[in-house]
Enzyme design. Structure first.
Site, PDB file in Angstrom:
ATOM      1  N   ASN A 101      40.374  36.185  43.470  1.00 20.84           N
ATOM      2  CA  ASN A 101      40.324  37.629  43.726  1.00 20.84           C
ATOM      3  C   ASN A 101      40.250  37.909  45.222  1.00 20.84           C
ATOM      4  O   ASN A 101      40.309  36.992  46.047  1.00 20.84           O
ATOM      5  CB  ASN A 101      39.165  38.278  42.960  1.00 20.84           C
ATOM      6  CG  ASN A 101      37.799  37.830  43.466  1.00 20.84           C
ATOM      7  OD1 ASN A 101      37.670  37.134  44.470  1.00 20.84           O
ATOM      8  ND2 ASN A 101      36.756  38.221  42.771  1.00 20.84           N
ATOM      9  N   HIS A 509      41.420  45.104  37.565  1.00 25.48           N
ATOM     10  CA  HIS A 509      40.060  45.160  37.042  1.00 25.48           C
ATOM     11  C   HIS A 509      40.039  45.486  35.547  1.00 25.48           C
ATOM     12  O   HIS A 509      39.346  46.407  35.123  1.00 25.48           O
ATOM     13  CB  HIS A 509      39.244  46.222  37.786  1.00 25.48           C
ATOM     14  CG  HIS A 509      39.025  45.921  39.225  1.00 25.48           C
ATOM     15  ND1 HIS A 509      38.617  46.894  40.127  1.00 25.48           N
ATOM     16  CD2 HIS A 509      39.140  44.777  39.946  1.00 25.48           C
ATOM     17  CE1 HIS A 509      38.501  46.354  41.333  1.00 25.48           C
ATOM     18  NE2 HIS A 509      38.818  45.074  41.243  1.00 25.48           N
TER      19      HIS A 509
END
Length: 574
Positions: A101, A509
């Site tokens: 990420n 997300h």
């Protein structure tokens, strides 16, 4: 921690499926109990050097370390994306998404968790704060030394969180952008993880001392000598084994790297931590899911639960602003790329609420919008074009109009993230073949209030070019080549309504596809309804999106979930 070659019939006390942001934590914490034999299964391998170095995360997309999924947008949405789809990058390695990420550490707003507790008691802010502090090794002295916020942080956890010192160029950019935000009425705060989430600052990151602090790094790497923790890589779980008569999970079916399929058994529980995309897929293939979905694929139904539904994701609207002209910033671009132990570009973040009449009743007590600003010096257009096409899957015309703005000017790439969308999507199985990718319906803008809120955020952000610095350098909002909006008068409400729908993309997300709560998939102890010996511990259990990046909340879920399991077996937790 032993890395073992599994054989058919191996038995453990706990089997954890997925070594990602939550799964690695669950396995590490359960193995603290010496009498428990814990198996951690991961479909990928070890994180590569590009994962460990904080500044090289962007090159991991579309590699063997990425599940490389595509997610679908509804017809009429996302026209500026090739084939109306976006890339849904998911980490396929130890550490999962915490290993690939963008390293932003954001815990969310207290109200997020108080809202969770309305459907899942025990998940209120006071309860989850304990677990944030349990996982944190906060190295940012500015918050630790602040008497108004130091009580919120811990220096004793495994995950290193930092806000590293920057070179002069980065500092100058940060000050310019943050000062501009202040002129727009956004308050400067010490940290958006502090007592007050509304405001702007530089973000905190999950890295320190030149190394990313993924869950592989923070939780697994230190346990190389732990004898009761077993890790098998390149082990893809294709089914949870459940007895039909008792509805009790007793093991998993695993495809090994060799292609061999074996069964591995558990004495106590199977814990699925495969993430918001793969967890619902695995449950449905195992007979747990919506009746209509299982019947469609002729899968024997063991539990009729809304698996895959309630999918939520943070979509964002990108805006491009020009800054000063000139090639002097090309030198800074070269300097930036040498800073491998830090973030690769100046970045600012913040949270704010909008003041429109219909906005006030949306997400009460929480911010509406998260803002990210990434500053790029002039002449980096080829890199901008590459990222636009390969990371976000925008079409050629959109990306060319984006990169042209950067040929002679510095640019600010500003992302307006819709934090609490009312729209919902769904994860579906494509077939009964476990190797087929799932169908990911993002469902953006199915509720039109989401579009309206995003348009209000764009209108608010237009003030950026009226601030002192950007007026001085002749800053402007770039008119991008947006598919489907040609012919609509520019800078009208109708134009921005079209722009938001056409250019929306994901900040990656996804949550909520196995939500906890009375009408969800798991209870507040994360046990799957109607099935014994099976839990879900990952981002899919979130009933609602948090205010901000979801990796920190997912790690918190891993910590809290592990303690819940210990408590349920009468193990005293600290």
């Amino acid at each position: 921690m032993k890395r073992i070659s599994l054989i058919d019939g191996d038995t453990f006390d706990f089997i954890v499926v997925g070594a990602g942001s939550a799964g690695a934590i669950v396995a590490a914490r359960l193995s603290e109990i010496n009498k428990w034999k814990v198996l951690l299964l991961e479909a990928g391998g070890d994180p590569p050097p590009a994962s460990v170095l904080p500044s090289t995360f962007a090159i991991l997309a579309h590699t063997e370390y990425d599940w490389n999924y595509k997610a679908d947008l509804d017809n009429g949405t996302g026209q500026s994306h090739v084939e109306g789809s976006i890339y849904m990058s998911r980490g396929k390695m130890l550490g999962g998404c915490s290993s690939n990420n963008y390293e932003i550490y954001a815990r969310g707003a207290p109200q997020d968790f108080d809202d969770w507790s309305k459907v899942a008691p025990g998940w209120d802010w006071k309860s989850v704060l304990y677990y944030y502090k349990k996982l944190e090794n906060m190295t940012d002295r500015t918050v630790l030394e602040d008497p108004n916020s130091s009580y919120l942080y811990s220096t004793r956890g495994p995950v290193a969180v930092s806000r590293p010192k920057q070179n002069q160029y980065f500092e100058n950019v940060d000050e310019t952008v943050l000062n501009s935000y202040e002129e727009m009425g956004l308050k400067r705060v010490l940290s958006t993880n502090g007592p007050e989430i509304l405001g702007v600052s530089r973000p905190q990151f999950t890295f320190a001392n030149g190394r990313r602090s993924s869950t592989a790094e923070a939780y697994l790497r230190p346990l190389r000598d732990r004898r009761n923790l077993f890790v098998t890589k390149y082990a893809r779980v294709i089914k949870v084994l459940i007895k039909s008569n008792t509805r009790k999970a007793y093991g998993v079916q695993v495809q090994l790297k060799s292609g061999e399929i074996i069964n591995v058994f558990t004495n106590l529980e199977v814990i699925v931590s495969a993430g918001s995309i793969d967890t619902p897929k695995l449950l449905m293939l195992s007979g747990i899911g919506p009746k209509e979905m299982l019947q469609k694929h002729n899968i024997k139904m063991l539990a009729d639960l809304p698996v895959g539904k309630n999918l939520q994701d943070h979509n964002f609207t990108p805006l491009i602003f020009t800054g000063q002209k000139g090639f002097q910033t090309a030198i800074q671009n070269v300097l930036i790329t040498t800073e491998l132990d830090s973030y690769p570009t100046p970045i600012q973040t913040g949270f704010f609420r909008l003041n429109c009449s219909f906005c006030r009743n949306i997400a009460v007590g929480k911010p509406h919008i998260q803002i990210f600003n990434i500053h790029a010096g002039a002449t980096v257009a080829p890199g901008v074009l590459f990222g636009c096409r390969t990371i976000t899957n925008y079409n050629r015309n959109y990306c060319l109009s984006f990169s042209k703005a950067n040929v002679l000017n510095e640019i600010d790439v500003t992302s307006l993230v819709l934090l609490h969308p009312l729209s919902r999507g769904q994860v579906k199985i494509r077939s009964t073949n476990p190797l087929d990718d799932p169908i990911i319906e993002l469902g953006y803008f199915r509720n039109k209030q989401d579009v309206m809120l995003a348009v209000e955020a764009v209108k608010f952000m237009m003030q950026f070019t009226e601030t002192s610095y950007y007026k001085k350098v002749g800053g402007r909002l770039v008119k991008l080549d947006v598919e489907g909006c040609q012919g609509i008068p520019y800078n009208t409400y109708e134009y921005w309504y079209c722009y938001v729908i056409s250019s929306a993309t994901s900040i990656l997300h996804p949550v909520g596809s196995c939500a906890m709560g009375r009408n969800g998939v798991v209870d507040e102890r994360l046990k799957v309804y109607d099935i014994d010996g099976l839990r879900v511990v990952d981002a899919s259990v979130m009933p609602l999106l948090t205010s901000g990046n979801t990796n920190a909340p997912t790690m918190m879920i891993g910590e809290k979930g592990a303690d819940m399991i210990k408590e349920d077996y009468k193990i005293r937790v600290k």
